[in-house]
Write an enzyme that holds these catalytic residues in place. Sequence first.
Site, mmCIF file in Angstrom:
data_model
loop_
_atom_site.group_PDB
_atom_site.id
_atom_site.type_symbol
_atom_site.label_atom_id
_atom_site.label_comp_id
_atom_site.label_asym_id
_atom_site.label_seq_id
_atom_site.Cartn_x
_atom_site.Cartn_y
_atom_site.Cartn_z
ATOM 1 N N LYS A 113 91.953 69.497 16.373
ATOM 2 C CA LYS A 113 91.561 68.590 15.289
ATOM 3 C C LYS A 113 90.047 68.669 15.049
ATOM 4 O O LYS A 113 89.587 68.586 13.902
ATOM 5 C CB LYS A 113 91.987 67.147 15.615
ATOM 6 C CG LYS A 113 91.959 66.269 14.380
ATOM 7 C CD LYS A 113 92.728 64.983 14.502
ATOM 8 C CE LYS A 113 92.742 64.280 13.132
ATOM 9 N NZ LYS A 113 92.771 62.827 13.241
ATOM 10 N N ASN A 155 85.643 69.199 6.839
ATOM 11 C CA ASN A 155 84.715 68.094 6.564
ATOM 12 C C ASN A 155 83.316 68.597 6.258
ATOM 13 O O ASN A 155 82.696 68.182 5.289
ATOM 14 C CB ASN A 155 84.650 67.146 7.764
ATOM 15 C CG ASN A 155 85.663 66.014 7.677
ATOM 16 O OD1 ASN A 155 85.392 64.986 7.086
ATOM 17 N ND2 ASN A 155 86.828 66.209 8.249
ATOM 18 N N LYS A 188 83.660 54.416 13.647
ATOM 19 C CA LYS A 188 83.223 55.797 13.532
ATOM 20 C C LYS A 188 82.471 56.118 14.825
ATOM 21 O O LYS A 188 81.874 55.218 15.454
ATOM 22 C CB LYS A 188 82.320 55.970 12.302
ATOM 23 C CG LYS A 188 83.068 55.803 10.965
ATOM 24 C CD LYS A 188 83.808 57.058 10.602
ATOM 25 C CE LYS A 188 84.665 56.934 9.350
ATOM 26 N NZ LYS A 188 83.961 56.764 8.093
HETATM 27 P P1 NAD Z 1 86.275 52.940 8.982
HETATM 28 O O1 NAD Z 1 84.870 53.178 8.542
HETATM 29 O O2 NAD Z 1 87.296 52.565 7.965
HETATM 30 O O3 NAD Z 1 86.293 51.803 10.108
HETATM 31 C C1 NAD Z 1 85.316 51.701 11.091
HETATM 32 C C2 NAD Z 1 85.016 50.217 11.271
HETATM 33 O O4 NAD Z 1 84.101 50.061 12.353
HETATM 34 C C3 NAD Z 1 84.358 49.569 10.042
HETATM 35 O O5 NAD Z 1 85.160 48.497 9.583
HETATM 36 C C4 NAD Z 1 83.022 49.081 10.573
HETATM 37 O O6 NAD Z 1 82.580 47.860 9.987
HETATM 38 C C5 NAD Z 1 83.313 48.927 12.050
HETATM 39 N N1 NAD Z 1 82.111 48.866 12.895
HETATM 40 C C6 NAD Z 1 80.960 49.590 12.783
HETATM 41 N N2 NAD Z 1 80.090 49.199 13.725
HETATM 42 C C7 NAD Z 1 80.701 48.215 14.449
HETATM 43 C C8 NAD Z 1 80.291 47.413 15.549
HETATM 44 N N3 NAD Z 1 79.077 47.540 16.104
HETATM 45 N N4 NAD Z 1 81.171 46.505 16.041
HETATM 46 C C9 NAD Z 1 82.397 46.346 15.472
HETATM 47 N N5 NAD Z 1 82.833 47.084 14.425
HETATM 48 C C10 NAD Z 1 81.990 48.007 13.921
HETATM 49 O O7 NAD Z 1 86.708 54.244 9.775
HETATM 50 P P2 NAD Z 1 88.186 54.813 10.008
HETATM 51 O O8 NAD Z 1 88.546 55.678 8.858
HETATM 52 O O9 NAD Z 1 89.069 53.711 10.397
HETATM 53 O O10 NAD Z 1 87.945 55.800 11.236
HETATM 54 C C11 NAD Z 1 87.771 55.316 12.574
HETATM 55 C C12 NAD Z 1 87.855 56.513 13.527
HETATM 56 O O11 NAD Z 1 89.171 57.087 13.428
HETATM 57 C C13 NAD Z 1 86.885 57.657 13.189
HETATM 58 O O12 NAD Z 1 86.484 58.316 14.373
HETATM 59 C C14 NAD Z 1 87.734 58.613 12.341
HETATM 60 O O13 NAD Z 1 87.253 59.946 12.367
HETATM 61 C C15 NAD Z 1 89.076 58.479 13.058
HETATM 62 N N6 NAD Z 1 90.255 58.794 12.245
HETATM 63 C C16 NAD Z 1 90.353 58.365 10.951
HETATM 64 C C17 NAD Z 1 91.507 58.650 10.211
HETATM 65 C C18 NAD Z 1 91.691 58.131 8.798
HETATM 66 O O14 NAD Z 1 92.633 58.590 8.107
HETATM 67 N N7 NAD Z 1 90.923 57.177 8.320
HETATM 68 C C19 NAD Z 1 92.544 59.402 10.811
HETATM 69 C C20 NAD Z 1 92.413 59.805 12.151
HETATM 70 C C21 NAD Z 1 91.262 59.489 12.861
#
Ligand code: NAD
Length: 307
Positions: free
Chosen positions: A186, A194, A78
């Site tokens: 986006k 959101n 994130k």
């Molecule tokens: P998520 O919360 O599932 O994954 C984020 C991961 O980052 C977690 O597993 C967390 O443990 C890890 N993390 C946090 N701090 C960390 C650190 N210091 N070192 C290593 N890892 C760390 O989030 P997501 O849904 O996969 O989203 C990730 C990004 O992609 C966001 O910016 C989101 O807005 C974007 N995004 C998400 C989607 C979706 O459908 N989920 C679609 C498009 C874009």
Amino acid sequence: MKISIVGAGAMGSLFGGLLAESGNEVTLIDVNDAHIGAVRTQGLRLATDGGERQVTALKALRPEDAVGFPDLLLVFTKTLHTSAALSGVGHLIGPDVHVLSLQNGLGNVEKIAGFVPPERVLIGVTTWPADMVGPGHVQSHGKGVVRLMAADGIERPFVSQVAEVLTKAGLDCTSDRTVWAAIWEKVAFNAALNSICAVSGCTVDELGKVPDGSRLANDVVTEVLSVAMRMGIDVDPAKCWGNVANAIARHRGHKPSMLQDVLAGRRTEVESINGAVVALAGPLNIKLPVTETLLSLVRLAETRANA
Ligand code: NAD
């Protein structure tokens, strides 16, 4: 290609799984020990339209245990965790490593440029969806695309090479110099749906039950894209209003990530979405009353949730 993914949650694991299946040398790096441990012992359980399977041809490590320089470091935390995550993998950022962000929001290039020179930063946007089902288990249904470019706008062979690798993995990627318009559209979509859902507790479709929901969402899109247009970015407000209307009509029961975060007592990505747009609008003398009010309300909801 040797690819490390820092932030291997829903999106990082989806991309990592598909990239490993198509023959790349993939390492998932995360601080979620339950998830990393499950992937290490059983492989990644990945459910897509192509079926459910265990992907075992990848590594899963905590940041401090990862070694060696990848060709590409993909950031999928994130946005509020980007800088901490890149600090944690500073020892993997060798002289030739490129860093790609497909995260939502604005300000990602600036954060990454604190760790690698600007000519090695790639920026993009993706419409692929993904959810964490549980430790070691990720799902993604439907289809998406990826669009990316070098952050400094200069076409280089490595950018096309990354696009080819992602496409070969089934992620449908194009190298596209107009990616900033897609990023802003986006951001407008996310700033609208959101933040309104996060403060109202409504699911996306519930915004359509009274006229206020759609009106507020359209106001946010108009405000956000007015900043983009003033910055010379060729965004398409009509397309964006259409996407918002379509989501309200079709996304039954969907809780956007910002609402999920508030309900779970976690901080949200609001600062890199509504917050970043409000910060850019100030010096341009553009007023964003709805977007800014929603920003304040999400901050209050985060405070309440954390209390
Ligand atoms: P998520 O919360 O599932 O994954 C984020 C991961 O980052 C977690 O597993 C967390 O443990 C890890 N993390 C946090 N701090 C960390 C650190 N210091 N070192 C290593 N890892 C760390 O989030 P997501 O849904 O996969 O989203 C990730 C990004 O992609 C966001 O910016 C989101 O807005 C974007 N995004 C998400 C989607 C979706 O459908 N989920 C679609 C498009 C874009």
